[in-house]
Design a protein around this motif. Structure first.
Motif, short mmCIF file in Angstrom:
data_model
loop_
_atom_site.label_atom_id
_atom_site.label_comp_id
_atom_site.label_asym_id
_atom_site.label_seq_id
_atom_site.Cartn_x
_atom_site.Cartn_y
_atom_site.Cartn_z
N GLN A 10 0.83 -1.21 0.00
CA GLN A 10 0.00 0.00 0.00
C GLN A 10 0.86 1.26 0.00
OE1 GLN A 10 -2.44 -1.06 3.48
NE2 GLN A 10 -4.23 -1.08 2.15
N ARG A 11 1.99 1.20 0.68
CA ARG A 11 2.91 2.35 0.68
C ARG A 11 3.47 2.61 -0.71
NH1 ARG A 11 8.92 1.62 2.96
NH2 ARG A 11 8.93 0.41 1.00
N ASP A 12 3.82 1.54 -1.41
CA ASP A 12 4.50 1.68 -2.69
C ASP A 12 3.54 1.89 -3.86
OD1 ASP A 12 6.79 1.35 -1.25
OD2 ASP A 12 7.20 -0.69 -1.93
N ASP A 13 2.26 1.61 -3.65
CA ASP A 13 1.26 1.81 -4.71
C ASP A 13 0.07 2.56 -4.11
OD1 ASP A 13 -0.59 1.76 -6.73
OD2 ASP A 13 -0.42 -0.40 -7.13
N PRO A 14 0.01 3.87 -4.27
CA PRO A 14 -1.06 4.68 -3.67
C PRO A 14 -2.46 4.22 -4.04
CG PRO A 14 0.68 6.09 -4.52
CD PRO A 14 0.99 4.69 -5.00
N ARG A 15 -2.59 3.52 -5.18
CA ARG A 15 -3.91 3.05 -5.60
C ARG A 15 -4.46 2.00 -4.64
NH1 ARG A 15 -2.39 1.09 -11.49
NH2 ARG A 15 -0.74 0.21 -10.17
N LEU A 16 -3.59 1.38 -3.86
CA LEU A 16 -4.02 0.33 -2.92
C LEU A 16 -4.38 0.87 -1.55
CD1 LEU A 16 -1.32 -2.39 -3.74
CD2 LEU A 16 -3.65 -2.24 -4.64
N GLN A 17 -4.05 2.12 -1.30
CA GLN A 17 -4.28 2.68 0.03
C GLN A 17 -5.77 2.76 0.34
OE1 GLN A 17 -2.11 6.36 0.30
NE2 GLN A 17 -0.13 5.37 -0.10
N GLY A 18 -6.14 2.29 1.54
CA GLY A 18 -7.53 2.31 1.96
C GLY A 18 -8.38 1.19 1.38
N ARG A 19 -7.75 0.28 0.63
CA ARG A 19 -8.50 -0.80 -0.01
C ARG A 19 -8.09 -2.16 0.57
NH1 ARG A 19 -8.48 0.13 -6.40
NH2 ARG A 19 -10.32 -1.21 -6.19
N PRO A 20 -8.97 -3.15 0.49
CA PRO A 20 -8.63 -4.48 1.02
C PRO A 20 -7.61 -5.17 0.12
CG PRO A 20 -10.80 -4.54 -0.01
CD PRO A 20 -10.36 -3.10 -0.01
N VAL A 21 -6.46 -5.47 0.68
CA VAL A 21 -5.33 -6.02 -0.08
C VAL A 21 -4.86 -7.31 0.57
CG1 VAL A 21 -2.94 -5.63 -0.81
CG2 VAL A 21 -4.59 -3.75 -0.87
N ALA A 22 -4.55 -8.30 -0.27
CA ALA A 22 -3.94 -9.54 0.21
C ALA A 22 -2.68 -9.79 -0.61
CB ALA A 22 -4.90 -10.72 0.06
N VAL A 23 -1.60 -10.08 0.08
CA VAL A 23 -0.36 -10.47 -0.59
C VAL A 23 -0.35 -11.98 -0.71
CG1 VAL A 23 2.15 -10.49 -0.46
CG2 VAL A 23 0.87 -8.45 0.25
N GLY A 24 -0.17 -12.48 -1.93
CA GLY A 24 -0.18 -13.93 -2.15
C GLY A 24 -0.77 -14.26 -3.50
N GLY A 25 -0.85 -15.53 -3.79
CA GLY A 25 -1.40 -15.97 -5.06
C GLY A 25 -2.91 -16.06 -5.01
N SER A 26 -3.55 -15.75 -6.14
CA SER A 26 -5.01 -15.77 -6.19
C SER A 26 -5.56 -17.04 -6.81
CB SER A 26 -5.52 -14.56 -6.98
OG SER A 26 -4.98 -14.57 -8.30
N GLY A 27 -4.70 -17.98 -7.20
CA GLY A 27 -5.17 -19.19 -7.86
C GLY A 27 -5.75 -20.21 -6.89
#
Length: 346
Positions: A10-27
């Motif tokens: 979220q720090r490195d991509d302002p578009r992700l700030q304030g949004r639900p984010v998961a780090v990992g694979g989506s498969g």
């Protein structure tokens, strides 16, 4: 650190700030390595299968992990720690114990040091951290989770026993969901309930770890902060309400467990060369089977396939299964700083 991997993204991509984010694979075999606090409101947690996380939070944004970046930031944070003390015991890239009894700035207040560290982390990395301050590891660990995110909790010697007596048993560090349910069945719901049991009775019910439960509810924890701590293995296991009888079902469970173990390895940045599966049958017979490799097992798909192969190669010994486990040992951190084992060609 607060939701470390997700917070870095979220720090490195302002578009992700304030949004639900998961780090990992989506498969189908993906596992959540870290979830932002916006995602946690929906129940998304680390080590959760990605498909489950997506169902719980349809707007969840999956981001591929960047462990080189996380390691770099972790190094920055540890440099900050070492400005205050050399007694730093890392637990993973985003968590550590610090002993500041004797510190480099001659500050008699651990609370002030914790606030200085949190302030420096925010200033130098643009990330938030939470701290637990107390007189032993057990209490400091519990305290660190209480006012997350971006908070601090202090437990003084005078507050420790009343605090532990009121604490729900599921909040005790080291007491997982299965043990908490067992304790609930014994009418143990808080520390005060646990304190009523004698050490002998707890050992009878829980084995050797019963001594640990007896001590921690009394705030007895004399473990030192060990800057040279080496972890020997990483593992996960589950006991099932109904016995597993089909190999397909067993493979599904192993896939999940492999995902949990892989998430732990990734978080600790500590991969291993020896994969072991544990199988407990309905008659409590335990089978363990292992396979070792020249290089660390780093990819989740490889780990899953190895566990499946170990299962298939021992089908004739398997009937009704009540427990499955996956662990990985011979970890690369075990070998850090050690000499090289020479081989003679006979």
């Amino acid at each position: 650190m607060d939701a470390f991997y997700a917070s870095v993204e979220q720090r490195d991509d302002p578009r992700l700030q304030g949004r639900p984010v998961a780090v990992g694979g989506s498969g189908n075999r993906g596992v959540v390595a870290s979830a932002s606090y916006e995602a946690r409101r929906y129940g998304v947690r680390s080590a959760m299968p990605s498909l489950t996380a997506q169902r719980m939070c349809p707007d969840l944004i999956f981001v591929k992990s960047r462990f080189d970046v996380y390691r770099e930031v972790s190094g920055q944070i540890r440099d900050i720690f070492h400005r205050f003390t050399d007694l730093v015991e890392p637990l993973s890239l985003d968590e550590a114990y610090l002993d500041v009894t004797d510190n480099k700035i001659d500050m008699p207040s651990a609370t002030i040091i914790a606030e200085k560290i949190r302030s420096l982390i925010l200033e130098e990395t643009a990330l938030t951290a939470s701290a637990g301050v107390s007189f032993n590891k057990f209490l400091a660990k519990i305290a660190s989770d209480i006012n997350k995110p971006n908070g601090i909790k202090v437990i003084t010697p005078g507050e420790a026993l009343p605090f532990l007596e009121k604490l729900p048993i599921g909040k005790f560090h080291g007491i997982g969901k299965v043990t908490a349910r067992k304790m609930n069945d014994m009418s143990i719901f808080t520390g005060a309930d646990l304190k009523k049991w004698t050490e002998i009775d707890l050992v009878r019910r829980f084995g050797k770890v019963g001594r640990h439960y007896f001590r921690i509810v009394r705030a007895d924890d004399y473990r030192e902060v060990n800057p040279n701590r080496i972890r020997k293995s990483i593992g996960a296991e589950r006991t099932y309400k109904e016995d597993l009888t089909e190999i397909t079902a067993m493979k599904e469970k192993l896939t999940y467990l492999a995902g949990v173990v892989h998430a732990y390895m990734a978080k600790a940045d500590n991969y291993g060369r020896t994969v072991t599966i544990k199988i407990k049958s309905s008659d409590f017979k335990i089978i363990t089977r292992s396979r070792s490799f020249q290089q660390e097992v780093r990819q989740l798909d490889d780990l899953v396939q190895i566990t499946h192969d170990l299962l298939e190669n021992n089908q004739e010994e398997i009937d009704r299964v009540r427990l499955l486990g996956v662990s990985i040992s011979n970890l690369m951190r075990e070998h850090d700083g050690l000499g090289i084992q020479l081989e003679f060609d006979f």
